[in-house]
Design an enzyme around this catalytic site. Structure first.
Site, PDB file in Angstrom:
ATOM      1  N   LYS A 111       1.340  -0.908   0.258  1.00  0.00           N
ATOM      2  CA  LYS A 111      -0.208   0.132  -0.041  1.00  0.00           C
ATOM      3  C   LYS A 111       1.170   0.957  -0.086  1.00  0.00           C
ATOM      4  O   LYS A 111       2.117   0.617   0.530  1.00  0.00           O
ATOM      5  CB  LYS A 111      -0.832   0.104   1.358  1.00  0.00           C
ATOM      6  CG  LYS A 111      -0.169   0.140   3.029  1.00  0.00           C
ATOM      7  CD  LYS A 111       0.257   1.305   3.094  1.00  0.00           C
ATOM      8  CE  LYS A 111       0.616   1.423   4.671  1.00  0.00           C
ATOM      9  NZ  LYS A 111       1.659   2.909   5.302  1.00  0.00           N
ATOM     10  N   ASP A 159      -2.173  -0.485  10.400  1.00  0.00           N
ATOM     11  CA  ASP A 159      -2.418  -0.815   9.189  1.00  0.00           C
ATOM     12  C   ASP A 159      -3.517  -1.928   9.001  1.00  0.00           C
ATOM     13  O   ASP A 159      -3.335  -2.338   7.414  1.00  0.00           O
ATOM     14  CB  ASP A 159      -1.244  -0.857   8.938  1.00  0.00           C
ATOM     15  CG  ASP A 159      -0.618   0.877   8.606  1.00  0.00           C
ATOM     16  OD1 ASP A 159      -2.050   1.649   9.153  1.00  0.00           O
ATOM     17  OD2 ASP A 159       0.411   1.561   7.529  1.00  0.00           O
TER      18      ASP A 159
END
Length: 280
Positions: free
Chosen positions: A12, A137
């Site tokens: 990401k 996350d």
């Protein structure tokens, strides 16, 4: 090992990272835009009758018991009362400590894959809640959509972005997230924004200046990339990304990358390859 079924563990980017304040527990209140990429690590799973959970190969410098892969498997096993184990195999393609989510993504892939393979039948919100125990996350990778996030990064609103191409470059240094968030000069009063008002140019990364001051190599890399395309550090670093409208342009810059840095080109996607894997 080649015969195993491999599950994607995508990278990401934080397209921006604003720090709004600090909670009483010491965690920082953030706003960020998570962009899922179509490139990452890969994991395979071999179910075994024993209760053992193993990882192969181990990551150099990281004890297996401290690895989020093992922690995720144990957490799900305990939560669901599973009386069997698993051998986990890892193809590590992403740099560690680069701010592109390698460890968190690995943990999410373990939760999602073993939820299916162990037939735990947890829904996405339950898996995301488990993932939050492993790291802020992890939920974005469990939910599997590019998302606008608040809180400590766990309050996620799935979004749709134009699918652009990214050159992601690793300057070859490790930046400790905890060290950056402990820095007294870190901005902690950036005003909140509404998603409807988001543009790349109107946002920034509150950690970038501190990292560049501490690590001149990151500043040098940013300066080099900015001559080609809009560029920014992701997360707390050290990886830096540049945005392109097409793959050819991104690869052209990758081909000129100085040898002291390493990089890859990936497409930004709105739905994670991990979610695509779950489809029948």
């Amino acid at each position: 090992m080649q015969s195993y079924d491999w599950w994607p563990s995508p990278a990401k980017l934080n397209l921006f990272l604003h720090i709004l304040g600090r909670y009483d527990n010491g965690y920082h209140q953030l706003q960020t835009l998570f962009q899922i990429l179509d490139r990452g690590d890969e994991l395979a799973f071999e179910l075994v009758s024993s209760n053992d959970i193993t990882l192969s190969p181990s990551i150099p410098g990281v004890n297996d018991e401290d690895n989020l892969i093992i922690k995720a498997a144990k957490l799900l096993k305990e939560h669901c009362g599973i009386n069997r184990g698993v051998n986990i195999f890892l193809r590590k393609n992403l740099p560690m400590g680069g701010g592109i989510g390698g460890g968190s993504s690995n943990a999410a892939t373990v939760l999602v894959a073993l939820n299916a393979l162990w037939n735990c039948k947890l829904d996405t919100s339950e898996l995301a809640a488990l993932g939050l125990k492993l790291g802020a996350d992890v939920p974005i990778f469990v939910e599997g959509h590019t998302g606008f996030a608040g809180g400590v990064g766990e309050a996620i609103t799935a979004t749709e972005l134009n699918e652009q191409w990214y050159l992601v470059v690793n300057p070859g240094i490790h930046v400790g997230t905890a060290d950056i968030f402990r820095e007294s000069s870190l901005p902690r009063n950036t005003p909140a924004i509404e998603w409807d008002n988001y543009t790349f140019d109107a946002t920034h990364n509150d950690c970038q200046t501190i990292v560049c001051d501490r690590h001149p190599e990151v500043a040098l890399l940013l300066q080099w990339l900015l001559q080609f395309a809009p560029s920014r550090m992701t997360g707390t670093g050290a990886c830096v990304f540049a945005i392109f409208s097409d793959e050819i342009s991104a690869r052209r810059v990758l081909d000129t990358l100085p040898g002291k840095w390493t990089g890859f080109v990936a497409k930004g996607v709105n739905t994670s390859p991990l979610l695509q894997k779950l489809k029948p």
